[in-house]
Scaffold this motif. Structure first.
Motif, mmCIF file in Angstrom:
data_model
loop_
_atom_site.group_PDB
_atom_site.id
_atom_site.type_symbol
_atom_site.label_atom_id
_atom_site.label_comp_id
_atom_site.label_asym_id
_atom_site.label_seq_id
_atom_site.Cartn_x
_atom_site.Cartn_y
_atom_site.Cartn_z
ATOM 1 N N VAL A 330 0.825 -1.211 0.000
ATOM 2 C CA VAL A 330 0.000 0.000 0.000
ATOM 3 C C VAL A 330 0.858 1.259 0.000
ATOM 4 C CG1 VAL A 330 -1.832 1.255 1.197
ATOM 5 C CG2 VAL A 330 -1.816 -1.249 1.237
ATOM 6 N N GLY A 331 1.891 1.294 0.859
ATOM 7 C CA GLY A 331 2.702 2.497 0.995
ATOM 8 C C GLY A 331 3.449 2.877 -0.270
ATOM 9 N N MET A 332 3.902 1.876 -1.021
ATOM 10 C CA MET A 332 4.619 2.173 -2.266
ATOM 11 C C MET A 332 3.722 2.834 -3.295
ATOM 12 S SD MET A 332 7.812 1.832 -2.977
ATOM 13 C CE MET A 332 7.760 1.548 -4.748
ATOM 14 N N ASP A 333 2.402 2.619 -3.149
ATOM 15 C CA ASP A 333 1.473 3.206 -4.115
ATOM 16 C C ASP A 333 1.560 4.729 -4.121
ATOM 17 O OD1 ASP A 333 0.738 0.639 -4.546
ATOM 18 O OD2 ASP A 333 -1.261 0.790 -3.651
ATOM 19 N N PHE A 334 1.822 5.320 -2.954
ATOM 20 C CA PHE A 334 1.924 6.776 -2.913
ATOM 21 C C PHE A 334 3.061 7.262 -3.802
ATOM 22 C CE2 PHE A 334 0.517 5.869 1.647
ATOM 23 C CZ PHE A 334 -0.819 5.890 1.298
ATOM 24 N N VAL A 370 -3.991 8.312 2.342
ATOM 25 C CA VAL A 370 -3.279 7.729 3.481
ATOM 26 C C VAL A 370 -4.142 7.769 4.740
ATOM 27 C CG1 VAL A 370 -2.115 9.831 4.306
ATOM 28 C CG2 VAL A 370 -1.037 7.596 4.623
ATOM 29 N N LEU A 371 -4.973 8.781 4.857
ATOM 30 C CA LEU A 371 -5.859 8.823 6.017
ATOM 31 C C LEU A 371 -6.835 7.652 5.998
ATOM 32 C CD1 LEU A 371 -6.655 12.645 6.308
ATOM 33 C CD2 LEU A 371 -5.184 11.275 7.780
ATOM 34 N N THR A 372 -7.373 7.362 4.840
ATOM 35 C CA THR A 372 -8.308 6.232 4.750
ATOM 36 C C THR A 372 -7.587 4.900 4.913
ATOM 37 O OG1 THR A 372 -8.107 6.288 2.319
ATOM 38 C CG2 THR A 372 -9.938 7.495 3.317
ATOM 39 N N SER A 373 -6.414 4.775 4.279
ATOM 40 C CA SER A 373 -5.667 3.509 4.365
ATOM 41 C C SER A 373 -5.213 3.238 5.796
ATOM 42 C CB SER A 373 -4.452 3.556 3.439
ATOM 43 O OG SER A 373 -4.841 3.682 2.101
ATOM 44 N N SER A 374 -4.634 4.237 6.438
ATOM 45 C CA SER A 374 -4.158 4.039 7.811
ATOM 46 C C SER A 374 -5.321 3.827 8.765
ATOM 47 C CB SER A 374 -3.311 5.238 8.254
ATOM 48 O OG SER A 374 -4.051 6.435 8.191
ATOM 49 N N ILE A 394 1.132 -0.545 14.004
ATOM 50 C CA ILE A 394 2.397 -0.490 13.256
ATOM 51 C C ILE A 394 2.145 -0.167 11.785
ATOM 52 C CG2 ILE A 394 4.369 -1.857 12.484
ATOM 53 C CD1 ILE A 394 4.144 -3.388 15.160
ATOM 54 N N ALA A 395 1.174 -0.852 11.176
ATOM 55 C CA ALA A 395 0.893 -0.611 9.759
ATOM 56 C C ALA A 395 0.324 0.787 9.545
ATOM 57 C CB ALA A 395 -0.080 -1.669 9.242
ATOM 58 N N GLY A 396 -0.557 1.233 10.452
ATOM 59 C CA GLY A 396 -1.125 2.576 10.305
ATOM 60 C C GLY A 396 -0.073 3.660 10.384
ATOM 61 N N VAL A 397 0.801 3.561 11.382
ATOM 62 C CA VAL A 397 1.888 4.534 11.510
ATOM 63 C C VAL A 397 2.836 4.428 10.320
ATOM 64 C CG1 VAL A 397 3.923 5.162 12.872
ATOM 65 C CG2 VAL A 397 1.755 4.651 14.016
ATOM 66 N N GLY A 398 3.112 3.197 9.900
ATOM 67 C CA GLY A 398 4.011 3.000 8.757
ATOM 68 C C GLY A 398 3.482 3.640 7.488
ATOM 69 N N LEU A 399 2.171 3.538 7.261
ATOM 70 C CA LEU A 399 1.590 4.154 6.067
ATOM 71 C C LEU A 399 1.686 5.678 6.137
ATOM 72 C CD1 LEU A 399 -1.559 1.918 5.482
ATOM 73 C CD2 LEU A 399 0.572 1.948 4.172
ATOM 74 N N LEU A 400 1.466 6.237 7.319
ATOM 75 C CA LEU A 400 1.608 7.688 7.472
ATOM 76 C C LEU A 400 3.043 8.125 7.181
ATOM 77 C CD1 LEU A 400 -0.500 8.298 10.706
ATOM 78 C CD2 LEU A 400 -1.124 8.920 8.365
ATOM 79 N N GLY A 760 -8.690 -0.016 -2.768
ATOM 80 C CA GLY A 760 -9.867 0.445 -3.496
ATOM 81 C C GLY A 760 -10.196 1.894 -3.230
ATOM 82 N N ILE A 761 -10.130 2.285 -1.964
ATOM 83 C CA ILE A 761 -10.499 3.672 -1.655
ATOM 84 C C ILE A 761 -9.413 4.637 -2.117
ATOM 85 C CG2 ILE A 761 -9.520 3.769 0.675
ATOM 86 C CD1 ILE A 761 -12.881 5.220 -0.582
ATOM 87 N N ASP A 762 -8.156 4.234 -2.052
ATOM 88 C CA ASP A 762 -7.077 5.115 -2.521
ATOM 89 C C ASP A 762 -7.255 5.449 -3.990
ATOM 90 O OD1 ASP A 762 -6.105 4.915 -0.021
ATOM 91 O OD2 ASP A 762 -4.237 3.891 -0.530
ATOM 92 N N GLY A 763 -7.514 4.427 -4.790
ATOM 93 C CA GLY A 763 -7.700 4.668 -6.222
ATOM 94 C C GLY A 763 -8.888 5.560 -6.490
ATOM 95 N N SER A 764 -9.975 5.338 -5.768
ATOM 96 C CA SER A 764 -11.172 6.159 -5.968
ATOM 97 C C SER A 764 -10.903 7.616 -5.614
ATOM 98 C CB SER A 764 -12.321 5.610 -5.113
ATOM 99 O OG SER A 764 -12.646 4.288 -5.492
#
Length: 845
Positions: A330-334, A370-374, A394-400, A760-764
């Motif tokens: 997910v994070g690489m998508d940014f 990132v807000l929605t993903s985290s 951990i994943a939420g902080v990592g995505l931020l 899904g939500i990131d792409g939208s």
């Protein structure tokens, strides 16, 4: 000052900082990353204890931890020998394996049965009351005569006296002669020969040897070293004892094998994914430099996250250890969105203008994404699953942190590596998704088709199953899983049990009586099954037992032979009248004849037998003098009677405990007779439901937060509706595709849900952000749609490589992620533009 103005000022400041001090930004990012890796390496420990995956404050886990604290660890490795399927010397093989295991100092405690010494120590408590009565009665015959050296003559006279009774009934004969015959047997044949009482299933099919290995929860395998040594010993046993069917299983072995298989599968899939994803990114973007810059920025985010884990959590569990997989997925998508949009800007602008364009467009989209993903991961904190909680944090902080790095370090890297001031014609021809642009010209048709497909999938999706049998997720051919299936087929051999703790032996017997009437409860292990039921007469007999003693005396050889002749004559006459004991009397008579045939050596045999008898009775007396707990066999003592004096009753299931429905029936019935019951079946059953409920809770809360965040992002209800409809349709298609292909949900592929929601939500959000930029080509989406396709493809390929996994759970995760990525991508790049086009036509803003 409104929110838009705040965003403008914040992103404007970032843009100016990156453009004026790019090397400082890069240096700070890398220094912090190195510091993070250093901090993490010193502060992060691995906790591979599966019990710690569940929150310790959950009632059923509190009960289980209390059980372990009081009775100790009961999760053994089990060497299993299938006696029925063995054509070789199974008993000899078991003895050799147990001796060899016991000779290894680092294998821990070995439990292969009850030794002769342990049997004698508990004999006064475990033998049948009638047998104990005979022994006490026999001891009374030994006391005085043996001091006079005339025991055999006394026994001969006693036997002869029976013949003066006119045709005694067999029952009367047994009662009168039992004590005399017992003493004769002791002196002629010796005391009972004691052998190890092996651990054999009640059906007689399986023989077990338990190994309680030292466990290192700081390693993934926990028992890797002892497991390897035990398997080497078993391999030697197969060569030494051909034809013996033996193997190794038990919960620790199953978990170690699963971890080894998963680790191997993940490593191979990761290598393949890195190669394929790298190729895809380079082929789509027609460059290798910018993807490499995104990787550098991602490495910075990984370092920051690693340090944050050390400072916030301090450990990784068996779930949170995969946090890096989440960041990659997910994070690489940014970063992909940033470099894709940068390439688009460079067609018309210079480097500085392109950087400013990033902060005005795609990075703002990334911020909402990132807000929605985290948030999808942060909501895990509201579940009862501790392992999922830690992963969520951990994943939420990592995505931020990934977003932060892709918004600062990556633009700085682009700035310092692209010094061409004029616009550049990027070679992107053929990589845009032109076919999707044409589809958006027919929005009614596309939306209608999407709705028809969704409706058609309803029967399939509603019928999709949920596989809760974790044994079925193991790789095919795993030895421990294969043996676990074999022993679960034999109801008496199940290695899992429910544990009920009671205060008295009377409570033990009461619980056992209740369990006997329950069809799902089979074999019971407790102090009562080992020692028998409480008998008031036993206390009196045990008191008399303390006088049982044999004093060695000289035996006159001529008198011995004469007495033996008299005993033999009496046995020959009495044998036909002995009823069920006729065979025993004939065998005793044969032993007497054999002893007589020794001539002068018969007296020495009698004396030797008397000495051994004294040792035998002395061992029983010493065991009787011990406290109840100390009289129990060493390897069973701790799991039957705690130091606090409480008793453990182990209730084994009659059905396949790995089957969820059977497990539920078993748990229901044991709770009806013991409401506070605990044990692996209970924690396993509850944790399966807890994990399922946790993921459902995460999904519901995530959707609520996504709706809130998208509302705050766009401040337009229709924008929110478009995003949520697209997300839900993509997820629904995923479920339908799974059902169509016969893939059920399980505890492994459920992990795909939050990742797919984030994807899904990131792409939208990115697509709606691009549409809201306006312009005549707003429905073409350009590099934004290309980035969505690329991120979906990389996720699809990255996780899809798990289809080569041997572990069925990981393989199903790869399948679900590939299907979900494809479904969400189609929903975003095909359905969403049509929804927006339809919205424009009906002027619904």
């Amino acid at each position: 000052m409104n929110m838009r103005a705040i965003e403008d000022r914040a992103y404007g400041f970032l843009a100016r900082t990156v453009l004026s001090h790019p090397w400082l930004v890069i240096a700070c990012g890398m220094v912090l990353a190195i510091a993070g890796f250093i901090v993490g390496s010193f502060t992060i420990s691995l906790n591979a204890n599966t019990d710690d995956l569940i929150a310790p404050d959950v009632p059923y886990m509190q009960a289980y931890h209390q059980l372990i604290d009081e009775f100790g660890d009961m999760e053994r490795m089990w060497v299993v020998i299938d006696i029925e399927e063995s054509t070789g010397d199974a008993t000899g093989c078991a003895a050799w394996v147990q001796d060899t295991l016991g000779s290894q100092e680092n294998l821990g405690r070995i439990h292969g049965g009850i030794s002769p010494q342990e049997q004698l120590a508990m004999a006064s408590r475990s033998m049948v009351t009638d047998e104990l009565k005979i022994i006490v009665s026999a001891c009374s015959l030994l006391a005085a005569p043996i001091q006079d050296g005339d025991i055999l003559s006394m026994l001969a006279i006693e036997l002869s006296s029976v013949l003066s009774v006119a045709m005694p009934e067999p029952s009367d004969l047994r009662e009168r002669m039992a004590s005399v015959l017992t003493v004769v047997t002791w002196l002629v044949q010796g005391p009972p020969v004691m052998t190890v009482q092996p651990l054999i299933s009640e059906s007689g099919r399986f023989l077990f040897i338990g190994v309680m290995p030292p466990k290192d929860y700081g390693t993934l395998g926990v028992i890797n070293t002892p497991l390897r040594e035990v398997r080497e010993i078993l391999e030697s046993a197969r060569l030494r004892f051909p034809g013996v069917d033996l193997g190794l299983t038990g919960k620790p072995v199953l978990q170690a094998d699963e971890m080894a298989t998963s680790d191997r599968d993940m490593f191979r899939a990761a290598l393949l994914a890195v190669v394929l994803v790298g190729l895809v990114i380079m082929l789509v973007l027609r460059t290798a430099r910018r993807p490499m810059l995104a990787m550098v920025a991602f490495a910075c985010a990984a370092g920051w996250t690693y340090g944050a884990v050390g400072l916030m959590v301090g450990q990784l569990n068996l779930l949170s250890i995969v946090f890096m997989l989440v960041l990659i997925g997910v994070g690489m998508d940014f970063g992909v969105h940033v470099i894709s949009r940068y390439a688009e800007f460079r067609r018309q602008r210079g480097p500085a203008g392109s950087i400013r364009g990033l902060y005005a467009t795609v990075i703002r989209g990334n911020s909402a994404a990132v807000l929605t993903s985290s948030a999808t991961f942060f909501v895990a904190w509201f579940t009862d699953f501790q392992g999922l909680r830690e992963l969520g944090v951990i994943a939420g902080v990592g995505l931020l942190l990934c977003f932060l790095s892709m918004s600062s370090v990556l633009p700085a890297l682009l700035s310092v590596t692209d010094r061409t001031p004029r616009p550049r014609l990027e070679r992107l021809a053929g990589t845009d998704v032109d076919w999707a642009d044409r589809l958006s010209h027919r929005p009614v048709l596309i939306v209608s088709i999407a709705l028809l497909v969704s409706v058609a999938l309803i029967p399939l999706s509603l019928a999709i199953g949920f596989e809760r049998n974790l044994l079925e997720l193991q790789a095919t051919g795993i030895e421990s899983a294969r043996w676990e299936r074999r022993i679960t087929e034999d109801a008496d051999s199940a290695s899992w049990f429910a544990a009920a703790v009671v205060d008295t032996r009377e409570d033990v017997e009461s619980l056992e009586r209740q369990a006997a009437n329950r069809p799902t409860i089979g074999r019971i292990q407790s102090v009562s099954t080992l020692l028998g039921q409480i008998d008031p007469d036993r206390h009196v007999l045990r008191a008399d037992l303390q006088s049982c003693e044999v004093i060695e005396t000289t035996v006159d050889m001529p008198a011995v032979n004469e007495s033996l002749d008299m005993i033999l004559s009496s046995l020959d006459v009495l044998a036909p009248m002995a009823g069920d004991s006729t065979g025993m009397m004939k065998a005793l008579a044969a032993s007497v004849r054999s002893l007589i045939s020794r001539g002068d050596g018969s007296s020495e045999v009698v004396l030797n037998n008397a000495r051994e008898l004294d040792i035998f009775l002395s061992s029983i007396r010493k065991g009787d003098a011990l406290a109840l707990r100390e009289s129990l066999p060493g390897e069973m003592r701790g799991q039957l009677l705690s130091e606090r004096g409480r008793f453990l009753v182990m209730l084994h299931p009659t059905e396949n405990i790995w089957d969820y429905d059977a497990m539920g029936r078993f748990v229901k019935e044991v709770r009806e007779i013991a409401p506070d019951v605990t044990g692996v079946p209970i924690t396993h059953y509850e944790s399966l439901d807890a994990m399922r409920d946790a993921f459902i809770t995460m999904m519901v809360l995530a959707l609520v937060l996504i709706a809130v965040i998208t509302t705050l992002t766009f401040w337009n209800l229709m924008d929110v509706v478009v995003c949520l409809v697209t997300l839900c349709i993509g997820l629904w298609w995923t479920v339908g595709a799974m059902a169509f292909l016969g893939v059920s949900f399980n505890m492994a592929n459920f992990f795909a849900a939050p990742i797919l929601v984030g994807l899904g939500i990131d792409g939208s959000i990115h697509m709606v952000h691009r549409w809201k930029e306006g312009g005549p080509d707003r429905l073409k989406f350009g590099g934004t749609r290309r980035a969505v396709v690329l991120t979906s493809m990389t996720t699809m390929i990255g996780f899809g490589c798990l289809v080569i996994a041997e572990h069925k759970g990981l393989r199903s995760l790869g399948i679900v992620m590939a299907l979900g990525s494809a479904a969400c991508m189609l929903a975003v790049v095909v359905l969403l533009p049509s929804l927006l086009a339809l919205r424009e036509r009906i002027k619904f803003h």
